[in-house]
Design a protein around this motif. Structure first.
Motif, mmCIF file in Angstrom:
data_model
loop_
_atom_site.group_PDB
_atom_site.id
_atom_site.type_symbol
_atom_site.label_atom_id
_atom_site.label_comp_id
_atom_site.label_asym_id
_atom_site.label_seq_id
_atom_site.Cartn_x
_atom_site.Cartn_y
_atom_site.Cartn_z
ATOM 1 N N PRO A 109 1.234 13.319 -14.218
ATOM 2 C CA PRO A 109 -0.061 13.678 -13.629
ATOM 3 C C PRO A 109 -0.999 12.500 -13.428
ATOM 4 O O PRO A 109 -1.719 12.445 -12.427
ATOM 5 N N ASN A 110 -1.011 11.559 -14.382
ATOM 6 C CA ASN A 110 -1.918 10.418 -14.236
ATOM 7 C C ASN A 110 -1.572 9.577 -13.010
ATOM 8 O O ASN A 110 -2.450 9.020 -12.347
ATOM 9 N N TRP A 111 -0.286 9.491 -12.700
ATOM 10 C CA TRP A 111 0.124 8.722 -11.532
ATOM 11 C C TRP A 111 -0.323 9.409 -10.243
ATOM 12 O O TRP A 111 -0.743 8.748 -9.279
ATOM 13 N N SER A 112 -0.235 10.732 -10.189
ATOM 14 C CA SER A 112 -0.669 11.455 -8.993
ATOM 15 C C SER A 112 -2.136 11.167 -8.705
ATOM 16 O O SER A 112 -2.528 10.895 -7.562
ATOM 17 N N HIS A 113 -2.944 11.227 -9.753
ATOM 18 C CA HIS A 113 -4.378 10.965 -9.619
ATOM 19 C C HIS A 113 -4.613 9.519 -9.176
ATOM 20 O O HIS A 113 -5.462 9.239 -8.324
ATOM 21 N N THR A 114 -3.832 8.605 -9.737
ATOM 22 C CA THR A 114 -3.989 7.186 -9.407
ATOM 23 C C THR A 114 -3.633 6.910 -7.951
ATOM 24 O O THR A 114 -4.345 6.179 -7.256
ATOM 25 N N VAL A 115 -2.524 7.496 -7.493
ATOM 26 C CA VAL A 115 -2.118 7.313 -6.096
ATOM 27 C C VAL A 115 -3.236 7.782 -5.164
ATOM 28 O O VAL A 115 -3.574 7.112 -4.176
ATOM 29 N N SER A 116 -3.830 8.919 -5.487
ATOM 30 C CA SER A 116 -4.927 9.433 -4.674
ATOM 31 C C SER A 116 -6.130 8.500 -4.720
ATOM 32 O O SER A 116 -6.758 8.223 -3.697
ATOM 33 N N ALA A 117 -6.440 8.003 -5.921
ATOM 34 C CA ALA A 117 -7.627 7.164 -6.097
ATOM 35 C C ALA A 117 -7.536 5.826 -5.377
ATOM 36 O O ALA A 117 -8.562 5.229 -5.047
ATOM 37 N N VAL A 118 -6.324 5.348 -5.114
ATOM 38 C CA VAL A 118 -6.184 4.085 -4.376
ATOM 39 C C VAL A 118 -5.966 4.334 -2.885
ATOM 40 O O VAL A 118 -5.609 3.423 -2.142
ATOM 41 N N GLY A 119 -6.193 5.572 -2.452
ATOM 42 C CA GLY A 119 -6.167 5.876 -1.033
ATOM 43 C C GLY A 119 -4.806 6.114 -0.426
ATOM 44 O O GLY A 119 -4.627 5.946 0.780
ATOM 45 N N ALA A 120 -3.841 6.548 -1.251
ATOM 46 C CA ALA A 120 -2.487 6.752 -0.719
ATOM 47 C C ALA A 120 -1.988 8.175 -0.937
ATOM 48 O O ALA A 120 -0.783 8.417 -0.945
ATOM 49 N N GLN A 140 -1.815 10.598 0.985
ATOM 50 C CA GLN A 140 -1.010 11.089 2.102
ATOM 51 C C GLN A 140 0.438 10.653 2.003
ATOM 52 O O GLN A 140 1.314 11.212 2.679
ATOM 53 N N GLU A 141 0.729 9.675 1.137
ATOM 54 C CA GLU A 141 2.100 9.202 0.974
ATOM 55 C C GLU A 141 2.852 9.950 -0.135
ATOM 56 O O GLU A 141 4.051 9.763 -0.316
ATOM 57 N N LEU A 142 2.149 10.801 -0.867
ATOM 58 C CA LEU A 142 2.796 11.600 -1.904
ATOM 59 C C LEU A 142 3.649 12.695 -1.260
ATOM 60 O O LEU A 142 3.174 13.440 -0.404
ATOM 61 N N VAL A 143 4.901 12.788 -1.708
ATOM 62 C CA VAL A 143 5.773 13.871 -1.225
ATOM 63 C C VAL A 143 6.222 14.765 -2.373
ATOM 64 O O VAL A 143 6.818 15.824 -2.137
#
Length: 294
Positions: free
Chosen positions: A32-43, A45-48
């Motif tokens: 979960p922490n990684w999902s939040h981090t990916v979003s916080a750095v503006g990516a 839309q790249e999460l699948v």
């Protein structure tokens, strides 16, 4: 014969192909922490793919509910085949519990960034590594700077408080605490707490209840989260859910503990405190408020 403009365009395309992160277009977050981090750095839309425990930001569970984002499992029950089926360019794993999964994914040729969550410095380094790989270096650096500044602010607010001995019980059945290799120990100290047994090696070293009684903590923190149930002491679900004040108060020798005597046994949202990423500042504030009774 290529003219000068064609040469420059060719060079630019070649550089783009080899720049860190230029290839990363499909990311699977296995914590979960990684999902939040990916979003916080503006990516985002790249999460699948994400886990069923991905709560932050709200846009992620919203996308899951709409079927726009795949769920690959929980945390320790993730099937590598399910991850591989999403054809990720990058997978993100966390803690020692996912080292086996990390190794299996790498064996399949999937690039992995792994965060042990052993210290704030390690968390910052892995956030920057993510930014480097996916080409979001400025956003990753800004996120780290924001977390640092937020922690400094929280620490300054509690700098004058008396340090209190804190027993943070990660699990009521298999009793363990944040150890020497957990950023949570750092956060507790940062806000004026003295985490008992935090000198023990590991992220979550085991303790016994008689040891807790002997340590006489002034504050006891119990994890909870939205929808938490329990406690369960028997059967295959033993250790799931969270415990109750009555159960803690009824333990042998509990009446001798200062935290029990002074009614300083408190619950804290572990879905926030166990998020090594953008929620770190919020986690520090929750810890501070719980420890000092705000």
């Amino acid at each position: 014969m290529l003219n000068s403009i064609q040469v420059r365009l060719t060079l630019c395309l070649a550089l783009l192909l080899f720049l860190p992160g230029a290839w990363a277009a499909r990311i699977v977050s296995l914590a979960p922490n990684w999902s939040h981090t990916v979003s916080a750095v503006g990516a985002e839309q790249e999460l699948v793919g994400v886990t069923r425990y991905a709560r932050f930001p709200q846009s992620i569970p919203d996308k899951v509910a709409k079927g726009e984002l795949a769920v690959v499992g929980g945390f320790t029950d993730i099937d590598p085949d399910v991850v591989a089926a999403l054809k990720p360019d990058l997978a993100l794993t966390a803690s020692g519990l996912q080292l086996g999964l990390k190794a299996e994914l790498e064996k399949r040729g999937i690039k992995v960034i792994h965060m042990e969550e052993s210290s704030l410095a390690e968390v910052y380094a892995k956030v920057r590594a993510l930014g480097e790989v996916i080409g979001h270096q400025p956003q990753a650096a800004a996120l780290v700077d924001s977390i640092r500044a937020g922690l400094d602010k929280v620490a300054s607010e509690y700098a004058g408080h008396e340090p209190l001995k804190v027993y943070y019980e990660i699990n009521y059945l298999y009793k363990c605490v944040p150890g020497a290799d957990s950023y949570i120990s750092e956060l507790i100290r940062l806000v004026g707490g003295e985490p008992v047994f935090a000198e023990r090696a590991g992220m979550a070293p085991a303790v016994t209840w008689p040891e807790v009684v002997q340590s006489d903590p002034q504050v006891i923190l119990l994890p909870t989260w939205p929808g938490a149930t329990g406690p369960v002491f028997d059967g295959p679900e033993a250790g799931s859910g969270t415990t109750t004040l009555a159960e803690v108060q009824g333990r042998q020798g509990a009446e001798r503990i200062s935290a029990v005597q002074q009614q300083q046994v408190r619950f804290i949202d572990s879905a926030v405190t166990k998020q090594a990423g953008p929620s770190i500042v919020k986690a520090a504030r929750l810890l501070a408020e719980a420890i000092h009774g705000n």
